[in-house]
Design a protein around this motif. Structure first.
Motif, PDB file in Angstrom:
ATOM      1  N   HIS A 273      33.782 -74.185 -56.990  1.00  0.00           N
ATOM      2  CA  HIS A 273      35.019 -73.273 -56.564  1.00  0.00           C
ATOM      3  C   HIS A 273      35.595 -74.575 -55.170  1.00  0.00           C
ATOM      4  O   HIS A 273      37.003 -75.483 -55.106  1.00  0.00           O
ATOM      5  CB  HIS A 273      35.111 -72.429 -56.250  1.00  0.00           C
ATOM      6  CG  HIS A 273      36.338 -72.406 -56.506  1.00  0.00           C
ATOM      7  ND1 HIS A 273      37.226 -72.084 -54.750  1.00  0.00           N
ATOM      8  CD2 HIS A 273      38.008 -71.817 -56.110  1.00  0.00           C
ATOM      9  CE1 HIS A 273      38.391 -71.499 -54.615  1.00  0.00           C
ATOM     10  NE2 HIS A 273      38.864 -71.366 -55.927  1.00  0.00           N
ATOM     11  N   ALA A 274      34.479 -75.368 -54.117  1.00  0.00           N
ATOM     12  CA  ALA A 274      35.259 -75.602 -53.195  1.00  0.00           C
ATOM     13  C   ALA A 274      35.094 -76.704 -53.139  1.00  0.00           C
ATOM     14  O   ALA A 274      36.540 -77.124 -52.371  1.00  0.00           O
ATOM     15  CB  ALA A 274      34.234 -75.657 -51.736  1.00  0.00           C
ATOM     16  N   VAL A 275      34.489 -77.727 -53.671  1.00  0.00           N
ATOM     17  CA  VAL A 275      35.424 -79.216 -54.416  1.00  0.00           C
ATOM     18  C   VAL A 275      36.271 -79.141 -55.011  1.00  0.00           C
ATOM     19  O   VAL A 275      37.293 -80.516 -54.852  1.00  0.00           O
ATOM     20  CB  VAL A 275      34.326 -79.222 -55.248  1.00  0.00           C
ATOM     21  CG1 VAL A 275      34.604 -80.301 -55.744  1.00  0.00           C
ATOM     22  CG2 VAL A 275      32.665 -79.767 -54.537  1.00  0.00           C
ATOM     23  N   SER A 276      36.593 -78.184 -55.861  1.00  0.00           N
ATOM     24  CA  SER A 276      38.024 -78.026 -56.793  1.00  0.00           C
ATOM     25  C   SER A 276      39.409 -78.085 -55.548  1.00  0.00           C
ATOM     26  O   SER A 276      39.913 -77.888 -55.588  1.00  0.00           O
ATOM     27  CB  SER A 276      37.935 -77.003 -57.767  1.00  0.00           C
ATOM     28  OG  SER A 276      39.140 -77.449 -58.884  1.00  0.00           O
ATOM     29  N   ALA A 277      39.014 -77.155 -54.985  1.00  0.00           N
ATOM     30  CA  ALA A 277      40.287 -76.729 -54.260  1.00  0.00           C
ATOM     31  C   ALA A 277      40.167 -77.674 -52.888  1.00  0.00           C
ATOM     32  O   ALA A 277      42.005 -77.421 -53.054  1.00  0.00           O
ATOM     33  CB  ALA A 277      39.620 -75.202 -53.320  1.00  0.00           C
TER      34      ALA A 277
ATOM     35  N   GLN B 254      40.066 -80.336 -53.800  1.00  0.00           N
ATOM     36  CA  GLN B 254      41.241 -82.095 -54.321  1.00  0.00           C
ATOM     37  C   GLN B 254      42.166 -81.314 -54.429  1.00  0.00           C
ATOM     38  O   GLN B 254      43.419 -82.203 -54.534  1.00  0.00           O
ATOM     39  CB  GLN B 254      40.252 -81.634 -55.914  1.00  0.00           C
ATOM     40  CG  GLN B 254      38.837 -82.177 -55.978  1.00  0.00           C
ATOM     41  CD  GLN B 254      39.447 -83.643 -56.689  1.00  0.00           C
ATOM     42  OE1 GLN B 254      40.081 -84.270 -57.230  1.00  0.00           O
ATOM     43  NE2 GLN B 254      37.848 -84.235 -57.428  1.00  0.00           N
ATOM     44  N   GLN B 255      43.185 -79.847 -54.644  1.00  0.00           N
ATOM     45  CA  GLN B 255      44.143 -79.097 -54.744  1.00  0.00           C
ATOM     46  C   GLN B 255      44.851 -79.410 -53.062  1.00  0.00           C
ATOM     47  O   GLN B 255      45.862 -79.508 -52.996  1.00  0.00           O
ATOM     48  CB  GLN B 255      43.839 -77.734 -54.799  1.00  0.00           C
ATOM     49  CG  GLN B 255      45.741 -77.123 -55.391  1.00  0.00           C
ATOM     50  CD  GLN B 255      46.264 -77.727 -56.814  1.00  0.00           C
ATOM     51  OE1 GLN B 255      45.792 -78.411 -57.110  1.00  0.00           O
ATOM     52  NE2 GLN B 255      46.566 -77.463 -56.827  1.00  0.00           N
ATOM     53  N   VAL B 256      44.279 -79.593 -52.191  1.00  0.00           N
ATOM     54  CA  VAL B 256      44.752 -79.305 -50.853  1.00  0.00           C
ATOM     55  C   VAL B 256      44.987 -81.207 -50.009  1.00  0.00           C
ATOM     56  O   VAL B 256      45.868 -81.669 -50.809  1.00  0.00           O
ATOM     57  CB  VAL B 256      43.808 -79.119 -49.883  1.00  0.00           C
ATOM     58  CG1 VAL B 256      43.898 -77.663 -49.394  1.00  0.00           C
ATOM     59  CG2 VAL B 256      42.975 -79.989 -49.232  1.00  0.00           C
ATOM     60  N   VAL B 257      44.497 -81.628 -50.994  1.00  0.00           N
ATOM     61  CA  VAL B 257      44.534 -83.394 -51.161  1.00  0.00           C
ATOM     62  C   VAL B 257      46.027 -83.729 -52.189  1.00  0.00           C
ATOM     63  O   VAL B 257      46.482 -84.786 -51.674  1.00  0.00           O
ATOM     64  CB  VAL B 257      43.172 -84.201 -51.222  1.00  0.00           C
ATOM     65  CG1 VAL B 257      43.444 -85.988 -51.738  1.00  0.00           C
ATOM     66  CG2 VAL B 257      42.155 -84.511 -50.517  1.00  0.00           C
TER      67      VAL B 257
ATOM     68  N   LEU C 145      42.122 -89.857 -55.637  1.00  0.00           N
ATOM     69  CA  LEU C 145      41.537 -88.937 -54.382  1.00  0.00           C
ATOM     70  C   LEU C 145      42.203 -90.052 -53.229  1.00  0.00           C
ATOM     71  O   LEU C 145      42.707 -89.156 -52.054  1.00  0.00           O
ATOM     72  CB  LEU C 145      40.330 -88.344 -54.389  1.00  0.00           C
ATOM     73  CG  LEU C 145      40.141 -86.918 -53.342  1.00  0.00           C
ATOM     74  CD1 LEU C 145      41.022 -86.109 -53.216  1.00  0.00           C
ATOM     75  CD2 LEU C 145      38.448 -87.051 -53.582  1.00  0.00           C
ATOM     76  N   GLU C 146      41.297 -90.731 -53.382  1.00  0.00           N
ATOM     77  CA  GLU C 146      40.798 -91.742 -51.797  1.00  0.00           C
ATOM     78  C   GLU C 146      42.607 -92.008 -51.599  1.00  0.00           C
ATOM     79  O   GLU C 146      43.302 -92.499 -50.812  1.00  0.00           O
ATOM     80  CB  GLU C 146      40.196 -92.729 -51.814  1.00  0.00           C
ATOM     81  CG  GLU C 146      38.605 -92.376 -51.632  1.00  0.00           C
ATOM     82  CD  GLU C 146      38.821 -91.110 -50.473  1.00  0.00           C
ATOM     83  OE1 GLU C 146      38.940 -91.727 -49.527  1.00  0.00           O
ATOM     84  OE2 GLU C 146      38.116 -90.077 -50.420  1.00  0.00           O
TER      85      GLU C 146
END
Length: 371
Positions: free
Chosen positions: A124-128, A130-133, A213-214
């Motif tokens: 979940h932390a990884v997915s979240a 990605q969302q804030v980026v 992402l980058e």
């Protein structure tokens, strides 16, 4: 009794299939109405839901509940109401406003029920992150985000907020039910499995590849929040089936995160609150570490021809059609108190909505990355 007898709220959390559920709710609105469940939604959002695009449900937590209800005349005669927004858990646990009191004031005699999906912390932390980026202009790396991740503790505050207004909270773990998500939602509503239509797209609001992402992080740094309109929004809307990738995280940072999550989840209050069948699972460092690239290792990012074409089209449109809006948002960001990040979330929001309407894209106003 005046007003609805039952009001149900799907409160998120973000990155637990909320967009998928909301697409089904929008597409199945007429069937829900036949069954006595009113899911009020604006026409544009309903149209997006029918074709499997992101809607963020039928609430805008930034608005007062009274403003939301005023947009939906059918609320006045409904006996059973259903609302959904993936950021609602954030508003309910905020120390800056009492949204729970707004709910109880609007529905003084109704039974209030809340559904919250949780997710195993590492995934979940990884997915979240990605969302804030993707949608919130975040420029930090994943390790920085892991240090501020607080969803297990926030679940305790959500339970307190729900109990304070006499509501009941149901918890389901997305990590256990991702392959039958709609069935768990229908069960909460008391409906047979298969009542809600499957969304037009099997995956909605996907995460990013490392290259995407980058690129988005770099645009966030130089253009700010509005840059999602020319990078992640078009990529995810038009290429929804691309497989996402986990970001780079140092092993020691991952180890510290896993240790902290183990400690937080062992809290007796959480153990009592989350049903055993829905319990968090953290996993071990050895189990997770191999999935995360070393941030110090050199990496070449790759893009397919389709990704390049989508990016070229979106950037060309922005340069020729949206330049004043983007510039206005960035200018406001630089001038506003609190720096670019705060201004991008506030002063530039109107410009973002205007540009989103031009592109028929969602606004993604959630400042915590749960959108």
């Amino acid at each position: 009794m005046t007003g609805p007898r039952l009001v149900q709220f799907h409160v998120g959390i973000g990155k637990t299939g909320s967009s998928y559920v909301q697409s089904a709710l929008g597409a199945g609105r007429a069937r829900l109405d036949e069954l006595g469940i009113t899911y009020p939604i604006e026409k544009r959002a309903e149209a997006r839901a029918r074709v499997g695009r992101v809607t963020s449900g039928n609430l805008r937590p930034a608005d007062s509940l009274a403003q939301t209800l005023a947009r939906y005349p059918e609320v006045a005669t409904a006996e059973r109401l259903l609302f959904s927004n993936e950021s609602l858990h954030l508003v309910l646990t905020s120390t800056e406003r009492d949204y729970g009191a707004e709910i109880r004031a609007a529905f003084p005699e109704a039974r209030l029920e809340f559904l919250c999906y949780i997710r195993d912390p590492v995934e979940h932390a990884v997915s979240a992150y990605q969302q804030v980026v993707k949608r919130n202009g975040f420029t930090g790396d994943c390790a920085t985000f892991l240090r501020r991740y607080d969803r297990p503790q926030r679940l305790l505050r959500l339970d307190e907020a729900v109990r304070a207004i006499g509501g009941t909270l149901t918890i389901r773990n997305y990590s256990r039910h991702r392959d039958r998500l709609l069935a768990t939602f229908e069960d909460w509503l008391g409906l047979p499995a298969g009542t809600l239509p499957e969304p037009a797209r099997p995956q909605i609001n996907r995460s990013l590849t490392r290259g995407e992402l980058e690129l988005q992080r770099a645009f966030n740094q130089h253009l700010g929040l509005l840059s999602s309109q020319v990078v992640s929004d078009p990529l995810c809307e038009h290429l929804p089936d691309i497989t996402s990738q986990v970001p780079a995280v140092p092993r020691d940072e991952l180890a510290a995160f896993i240790e902290r999550m183990d400690t937080e989840i062992a809290d007796p209050r959480l153990q009592a609150l989350v049903p055993a069948a829905e319990a968090y699972r953290v996993g071990t460092l050895d189990e997770h570490a191999a999935r995360f690239p070393d941030p110090d290792a050199p990496e070449a990012y790759s893009f397919t021809r389709d990704q390049i074409d989508i990016l070229a089209r979106a950037m060309s449109f922005a340069l020729t059609q949206r330049a004043p809006q983007l510039a206005a948002g960035r200018k406001g960001a630089g001038a506003a108190k609190g720096g670019p990040a705060r201004a991008d979330r506030a002063a530039a929001r109107a410009a973002r909505r205007a540009a989103a309407q031009a592109a028929d894209a969602p606004t993604g106003d959630d400042p915590q990355g749960d959108g």
